[in-house]
Design a protein around this motif. Structure first.
Motif, PDB file in Angstrom:
ATOM      1  N   ARG A   1       0.837  -1.197   0.000  1.00 29.59           N
ATOM      2  CA  ARG A   1       0.000   0.000   0.000  1.00 29.59           C
ATOM      3  C   ARG A   1       0.874   1.250   0.000  1.00 29.59           C
ATOM      4  NH1 ARG A   1      -2.482   3.185   4.167  1.00 29.59           N
ATOM      5  NH2 ARG A   1      -1.400   1.901   5.702  1.00 29.59           N
TER       6      ARG A   1
ATOM      7  N   THR B   1       1.136   4.928   1.084  1.00 33.08           N
ATOM      8  CA  THR B   1       0.565   5.917   1.994  1.00 33.08           C
ATOM      9  C   THR B   1       0.905   7.325   1.496  1.00 33.08           C
ATOM     10  OG1 THR B   1       2.555   5.978   3.362  1.00 33.08           O
ATOM     11  CG2 THR B   1       0.872   4.331   3.936  1.00 33.08           C
TER      12      THR B   1
ATOM     13  N   ASN C   1       4.974  -0.786   5.526  1.00 39.18           N
ATOM     14  CA  ASN C   1       4.784  -2.241   5.536  1.00 39.18           C
ATOM     15  C   ASN C   1       4.588  -2.773   6.952  1.00 39.18           C
ATOM     16  OD1 ASN C   1       4.945  -3.440   2.767  1.00 39.18           O
ATOM     17  ND2 ASN C   1       6.795  -2.217   2.693  1.00 39.18           N
TER      18      ASN C   1
ATOM     19  N   SER D   1       3.267  -1.060   9.411  1.00 35.88           N
ATOM     20  CA  SER D   1       1.927  -0.618   9.785  1.00 35.88           C
ATOM     21  C   SER D   1       0.845  -1.543   9.230  1.00 35.88           C
ATOM     22  CB  SER D   1       1.697   0.814   9.277  1.00 35.88           C
ATOM     23  OG  SER D   1       0.389   1.239   9.520  1.00 35.88           O
ATOM     24  N   ASP D   2       1.109  -2.084   8.018  1.00 32.18           N
ATOM     25  CA  ASP D   2       0.152  -3.001   7.389  1.00 32.18           C
ATOM     26  C   ASP D   2       0.383  -4.465   7.782  1.00 32.18           C
ATOM     27  OD1 ASP D   2      -1.096  -0.925   6.148  1.00 32.18           O
ATOM     28  OD2 ASP D   2      -0.121  -1.204   4.208  1.00 32.18           O
TER      29      ASP D   2
ATOM     30  N   HIS E   1       3.020  -6.272   7.262  1.00 34.53           N
ATOM     31  CA  HIS E   1       3.777  -7.022   6.249  1.00 34.53           C
ATOM     32  C   HIS E   1       5.257  -6.982   6.634  1.00 34.53           C
ATOM     33  CE1 HIS E   1       0.337  -7.590   3.658  1.00 34.53           C
ATOM     34  NE2 HIS E   1       0.074  -6.295   3.672  1.00 34.53           N
TER      35      HIS E   1
END
Length: 200
Positions: free
Chosen positions: A69, A71, A130, A132-133, A135
């Motif tokens: 993702r 950001t 990553n 934060s997600d 991953h």
């Protein structure tokens, strides 16, 4: 944010930068092969710049392929990185006209330092995105990149700065040699999975 749009925009900017760099090469008026002599310093500078951007693009592609993702922070960090990269044609052209002169080499050094700072910021921002997600594997892949490990090691960066400053004082052109060696032995040492990202 749509990752493909950010990648397409980045690719377009880098393509334009490369185009501007080759347009700085002046076609000799004479038809003698030796007429190219006057352009040799720029050709060397251009070759280093092309290697620079080609290597950076590959690493950039790897980081974005790993990232799920984009950001707002990643978007602006990527813009800052492209902004610093956009100065490369000017630095390349000036060094090409004064390959062993302090002024052009100092400017090239400033551009390279700002580019390195922007690249490190982009890498760290991608790692945080990553994490934060959740991953962690993707974040760890970026952390393991040789270029990231080099740029985030203050001792190695300090040694490089000292060598560049000494070079700029005594033999300014040595900076281009240092940059080339860093590109080849650090930037171009890609992660082992970099050529298997999209294998089925």
């Amino acid at each position: 944010m749509d990752k493909s749009r950010v990648e397409a925009f980045t690719d377009a900017v880098l393509a334009i930068i490369l185009t501007i760099m080759i347009l700085e090469f002046k076609t000799p008026v004479s038809f003698s092969i030796w007429a190219i002599d006057n352009q040799l310093p720029y050709l060397i500078s251009y070759a280093i710049g092309y290697l620079f951007i080609g290597t950076a693009w590959y690493n950039h592609h790897y980081m974005f392929a790993k990232t799920h993702r984009i950001t707002k922070a990643v978007y602006w960090a990527n813009n800052f990185w492209m902004f610093t990269t956009s100065f490369l044609p000017v630095a390349t052209s000036w060094v090409g006209r004064g390959f062993n002169e302090q002024g052009p080499e100092i400017f090239y050094g400033i551009v390279y330092f700002l580019w390195s700072l922007a690249y490190l910021l982009l890498s760290k921002t991608l790692i945080l995105a990553n994490i934060s997600d959740r991953h962690e594997k993707a974040a760890n892949s970026i952390r393991q990149m040789r270029i990231y490990r080099f740029m985030s090691n203050w001792k190695l960066v300090l040694i490089q700065v000292i060598l560049v400053v000494l070079g700029l004082i005594y033999v300014p052109a040595t900076q281009m040699l240092i940059v080339t060696l860093e590109i080849v032995f650090v930037g171009a040492r890609f992660n082992k999975d970099s050529d298997r990202l999209f294998n089925s």
